[in-house]
Design a protein around this motif. Structure first.
Motif, mmCIF file in Angstrom:
data_model
loop_
_atom_site.group_PDB
_atom_site.id
_atom_site.type_symbol
_atom_site.label_atom_id
_atom_site.label_comp_id
_atom_site.label_asym_id
_atom_site.label_seq_id
_atom_site.Cartn_x
_atom_site.Cartn_y
_atom_site.Cartn_z
ATOM 1 N N ALA A 89 -40.316 -16.627 -8.376
ATOM 2 C CA ALA A 89 -41.578 -17.346 -8.564
ATOM 3 C C ALA A 89 -41.367 -18.576 -9.448
ATOM 4 N N GLY A 90 -40.555 -18.426 -10.478
ATOM 5 C CA GLY A 90 -40.264 -19.551 -11.365
ATOM 6 C C GLY A 90 -39.556 -20.661 -10.615
ATOM 7 N N LYS A 91 -38.622 -20.257 -9.762
ATOM 8 C CA LYS A 91 -37.882 -21.269 -8.999
ATOM 9 C C LYS A 91 -38.800 -21.986 -8.023
ATOM 10 N N SER A 92 -39.631 -21.234 -7.338
ATOM 11 C CA SER A 92 -40.453 -21.888 -6.320
ATOM 12 C C SER A 92 -41.492 -22.795 -6.959
ATOM 13 N N SER A 93 -41.947 -22.443 -8.146
ATOM 14 C CA SER A 93 -42.952 -23.308 -8.769
ATOM 15 C C SER A 93 -42.338 -24.663 -9.146
ATOM 16 N N ILE A 94 -41.048 -24.672 -9.422
ATOM 17 C CA ILE A 94 -40.386 -25.952 -9.708
ATOM 18 C C ILE A 94 -40.375 -26.822 -8.458
ATOM 19 N N ILE A 95 -39.961 -26.236 -7.349
ATOM 20 C CA ILE A 95 -39.900 -27.009 -6.093
ATOM 21 C C ILE A 95 -41.294 -27.489 -5.704
ATOM 22 N N LYS A 96 -42.274 -26.599 -5.860
ATOM 23 C CA LYS A 96 -43.628 -26.983 -5.465
ATOM 24 C C LYS A 96 -44.175 -28.105 -6.341
ATOM 25 N N SER A 97 -43.853 -28.073 -7.618
ATOM 26 C CA SER A 97 -44.380 -29.149 -8.463
ATOM 27 C C SER A 97 -43.680 -30.472 -8.156
ATOM 28 N N ILE A 98 -42.443 -30.419 -7.689
ATOM 29 C CA ILE A 98 -41.780 -31.664 -7.278
ATOM 30 C C ILE A 98 -42.517 -32.269 -6.085
ATOM 31 N N PHE A 99 -42.870 -31.412 -5.121
ATOM 32 C CA PHE A 99 -43.602 -31.939 -3.964
ATOM 33 C C PHE A 99 -44.982 -32.464 -4.361
ATOM 34 N N SER A 100 -45.669 -31.714 -5.207
ATOM 35 C CA SER A 100 -47.041 -32.132 -5.495
ATOM 36 C C SER A 100 -47.075 -33.375 -6.385
ATOM 37 N N GLN A 101 -46.089 -33.518 -7.278
ATOM 38 C CA GLN A 101 -46.100 -34.705 -8.143
ATOM 39 C C GLN A 101 -45.330 -35.868 -7.540
ATOM 40 N N SER A 102 -44.476 -35.557 -6.608
ATOM 41 C CA SER A 102 -43.763 -36.568 -5.828
ATOM 42 C C SER A 102 -43.142 -37.677 -6.694
ATOM 43 N N THR A 103 -43.524 -38.928 -6.481
ATOM 44 C CA THR A 103 -42.879 -40.023 -7.210
ATOM 45 C C THR A 103 -43.130 -39.947 -8.709
ATOM 46 N N LYS A 104 -44.102 -39.107 -9.116
ATOM 47 C CA LYS A 104 -44.398 -38.971 -10.547
ATOM 48 C C LYS A 104 -43.703 -37.748 -11.149
ATOM 49 N N TYR A 105 -42.958 -37.008 -10.341
ATOM 50 C CA TYR A 105 -42.323 -35.816 -10.902
ATOM 51 C C TYR A 105 -41.357 -36.222 -12.012
ATOM 52 N N GLY A 106 -41.463 -35.554 -13.140
ATOM 53 C CA GLY A 106 -40.600 -35.854 -14.271
ATOM 54 C C GLY A 106 -41.276 -36.739 -15.295
ATOM 55 N N HIS A 107 -42.345 -37.392 -14.883
ATOM 56 C CA HIS A 107 -43.039 -38.289 -15.806
ATOM 57 C C HIS A 107 -43.891 -37.479 -16.792
ATOM 58 N N ASN A 108 -44.268 -38.114 -17.903
ATOM 59 C CA ASN A 108 -45.113 -37.445 -18.886
ATOM 60 C C ASN A 108 -46.066 -38.459 -19.510
ATOM 61 N N LEU A 464 -33.887 -18.199 -1.222
ATOM 62 C CA LEU A 464 -32.990 -19.085 -1.963
ATOM 63 C C LEU A 464 -32.307 -18.312 -3.089
ATOM 64 N N THR A 465 -31.225 -17.650 -2.743
ATOM 65 C CA THR A 465 -30.637 -16.713 -3.705
ATOM 66 C C THR A 465 -29.216 -17.065 -4.124
ATOM 67 N N SER A 466 -28.591 -18.012 -3.435
ATOM 68 C CA SER A 466 -27.183 -18.260 -3.738
ATOM 69 C C SER A 466 -27.024 -18.973 -5.081
ATOM 70 N N THR A 467 -25.793 -18.934 -5.597
ATOM 71 C CA THR A 467 -25.503 -19.623 -6.857
ATOM 72 C C THR A 467 -25.722 -21.128 -6.730
ATOM 73 N N HIS A 468 -25.308 -21.675 -5.568
ATOM 74 C CA HIS A 468 -25.532 -23.103 -5.351
ATOM 75 C C HIS A 468 -27.006 -23.450 -5.459
ATOM 76 N N GLU A 469 -27.826 -22.603 -4.860
ATOM 77 C CA GLU A 469 -29.263 -22.871 -4.856
ATOM 78 C C GLU A 469 -29.850 -22.751 -6.261
ATOM 79 N N HIS A 470 -29.416 -21.715 -6.948
ATOM 80 C CA HIS A 470 -29.909 -21.527 -8.317
ATOM 81 C C HIS A 470 -29.507 -22.713 -9.200
ATOM 82 N N GLN A 471 -28.265 -23.119 -9.080
ATOM 83 C CA GLN A 471 -27.758 -24.251 -9.874
ATOM 84 C C GLN A 471 -28.545 -25.524 -9.578
ATOM 85 N N LEU A 472 -28.788 -25.767 -8.311
ATOM 86 C CA LEU A 472 -29.515 -26.975 -7.914
ATOM 87 C C LEU A 472 -30.946 -26.954 -8.456
ATOM 88 N N ILE A 473 -31.586 -25.803 -8.347
ATOM 89 C CA ILE A 473 -32.963 -25.679 -8.860
ATOM 90 C C ILE A 473 -32.990 -25.875 -10.375
#
Length: 552
Positions: A89-108, A464-473
């Motif tokens: 759930a923690g991982k998916s919420s990161i991906i979802k917030s990237i989509f929802s914030q889009s070009t503003k993701y990471g901004h504060n 999304l369970t592999s180490t590569h996926e976890h690392q990327l997230i």
RNA sequence: CUGCCCGUAGCUCAACUGGAUAGAGCAACGGCCUUCUAAGCCGUAGGUUACAGGUUCGAUUCCUGUCGGGCAGGCCA
């Protein structure tokens, strides 16, 4: 997430300690995934207070922690670190917030939309921009973008000296070339500028050219004895050249400010009067001095020379008073480190005005010198001799993206060596292409899968369970912290390093997996992850002023 | 002489501001393309973090000193 984890730990500490309010809980990002997505050294910090060994303390804390749904588990590791591992759930919420914030993701919103000015480049119009200006342009421009991403209302400003002795030298140099006097001629002005570009200006002047720059039109009248016209034409000509180069370097400004403006509007006199009235200036040896020693300088400095003209920092103080009056609560001046001695003088002048300007205002970001090498030999930069590497050369030969990356990838206060042969010959091995290539690869896969961005928002995170996926997230989740770090440290190099790491994570992942697959659920989950990666790469490159091509 | 910046792999640079086995890229060596872009991936090798002390559970990071490099110390900008 960091603050949430800190409060979880904090409430656990409340059950262990009498008073946990004074304890500073530090949530870190472990270097390797083996140590979790987050970690804290709190148990190590408490050894003194609790008089127990840190692993025991960590155990105590873990027992009191109420688990957040984003966290899968806690582990004690090494000498007593507590490591946090994200749940699905923690991982998916990161991906979802990237989509929802889009070009503003990471901004504060740290800057609260307050007015901040970044002044940078500010080259005198006496010659083409060189690589040192390029470093200033890249850092200043990128800092402006970063501060914007941190919620500041940013103004980009360029200040230039359009008066003073070096402008006279420029005009005299051009005049000499108009009259056919060569730079090695004994009659050429001793302090003149000898570069080939002087001849270009002279030819343009003789051919009655017109130059338009900063909304001013200057026409050459061709008269070799009209030094005023030569001066205005030369300045306009060089300003125009600089602006063309800066535009080609993806660098723009909101405001251009002229030094002469502060003589015309009497701000310089106002500053001098105020300093005298406040008792911070005095006359000695036919000159007027500022008591900079009262503000930390090792000796006082002349403001008005015995011939009645001003030294350079007087209009500088007037200019900074002007910035203050325009309401900039923060100002960042990006300059070469060779100008660091102005800092004390400008701040001293501002303090002497007694206007309530903070002592450490404005901020300065100083970049160290750039050494250029070609054929394994250092290219000496000498404007007067006319031998130096121009920003234009670099853009033409290396490209704007690669040049910017090279100049931004190191922290400003370390000297850097720019190897032209390397940058040129290894264009295809350049780190910036590595990052851009990751972006282009993702675009290619998404195109072939023919998915729309909306399709990606619903995916099964449990796949999304592999180490590569976890690392990327994990990497993607760090981006917001990198943006604040770059701002608080005034250094874009954190973004550059982050992007290289992110691209590496992606390339590894790409090589280990097929993305187009008959298993649509699996395909969708993976495409969601790389789609999010694409957004973050693009956002990061945008902060550096580097393009994110969809094809390479 | 004084002030500021820097010193990390052969080279160019990182290291979340005091944390876990100091990491990347070039250069060297060995593997991986009939399959989504090989501008890519996987592996090997490479270190007394300039040197000497100090602070503490713990130092590339903070303090002191030494050495080395850069920049400043104009009534130049």
């Amino acid at each position: 997430m960091k603050t949430e984890l800190a409060s979880i730990i904090s409430s656990a500490l409340d059950q262990i300690l009498d008073d946990s309010s004074t304890i500073d809980i530090h949530i870190e990002r472990p270097k390797t995934l083996e140590h979790g997505d987050y970690s804290t050294n709190i148990a190590l910090q408490l050894t003194k207070i609790l008089k127990k060994n840190p692993r025991e303390i960590a155990q105590l804390i873990i027992e009191k922690v109420g688990l957040d749904p984003s966290i899968d588990r806690l582990e004690i590791a090494g000498p007593g670190f507590i490591n946090f591992y994200l749940s699905s759930a923690g991982k998916s919420s990161i991906i979802k917030s990237i989509f929802s914030q889009s070009t503003k993701y990471g901004h504060n919103l740290t800057g609260k939309n307050q007015k901040l000015q970044v002044e940078f480049v500010s080259a005198n119009p006496t010659g083409p921009l060189h690589i040192g200006h390029g470093r200033g342009a890249a850092i200043g421009d990128s800092l402006a973008r970063i501060m914007q991403a941190n919620g500041w209302d940013v103004t980009r400003e360029f200040y230039y000296n359009d008066a003073g002795q070096q402008i006279n030298n420029l005009a005299l140099s051009v005049q000499s070339r108009i009259k056919g006097i060569e730079p090695d001629d004994a009659n050429f002005p001793e302090d003149g500028y000898r570069g080939e570009y002087i001849l270009e200006i002279a030819d343009a002047y003789s051919n009655l050219k017109t130059v338009e720059v900063d909304e001013e039109v200057v026409k050459a009248n061709g008269n070799p004895d009209d030094i005023e016209n030569i001066k205005r034409f030369s300045v306009a000509f060089l300003r125009n050249e600089q602006n063309i180069d800066l535009a080609a370097f993806q660098t723009t400004f909101d405001v251009f400010t002229l030094e002469s403006a502060f003589y015309q509007n009497k701000d310089v006199e106002k500053v001098l009067d105020l300093l005298e009235k406040n008792g911070f200036s005095y006359k000695k040896d036919d000159a007027t001095w500022l008591k900079t020693t009262e503000f930390g300088d090792d000796k006082d400095r002349v403001m008005i020379k015995s011939d009645g003209s001003y030294t350079y920092f007087v209009p500088d103080v007037a200019y900074h008073l002007n910035k203050w009056e325009r309401g900039f609560v923060r100002v960042i001046n990006e300059q070469g480190a060779d100008h660091h001695s102005t800092i004390t003088r400008v701040r001293a002048g501002l303090q002497g005005l007694n206007l309530g300007i903070p002592k450490d205002w404005p901020d300065y970001v100083l970049h160290q010198m750039v050494t250029v090498t070609k054929n394994n030999q250092e290219v000496k930069i000498s404007k007067r001799a006319g031998s130096y590497v121009t920003l234009r050369d670099l853009i033409d030969e290396v490209g704007s993206d690669a040049t910017r990356y090279f100049l931004l990838a190191r922290k400003p206060d370390s000297q850097l060596i720019f190897d032209i042969d390397l940058a040129k010959s290894q264009t295809n091995d350049n780190p910036v292409y590595y990052i851009q290539y990751a972006h282009a690869r993702i675009c290619a896969v998404l195109n072939q899968a023919n998915v729309k961005p909306e399709d990606l928002k619903n995916f099964d995170e449990a796949l999304l369970t592999s180490t590569h996926e976890h690392q990327l997230i994990k990497r993607l989740s760090e981006f917001p912290e990198i943006i604040s770090l770059s701002a608080s440290e005034s250094s874009p190099h954190y973004i550059a390093t982050f992007l290289k790491d992110l691209a590496a994570d992606f390339h590894s992942y790409y090589n280990a997996n097929k993305f187009l697959s008959d298993d649509k659920a699996l395909q969708n989950a993976r495409l969601a992850l790389i789609g999010a990666t694409k957004i973050v790469i693009k956002n990061g490159l945008q902060l550096l002023g580097i393009s994110a091509p969809e094809k390479m």
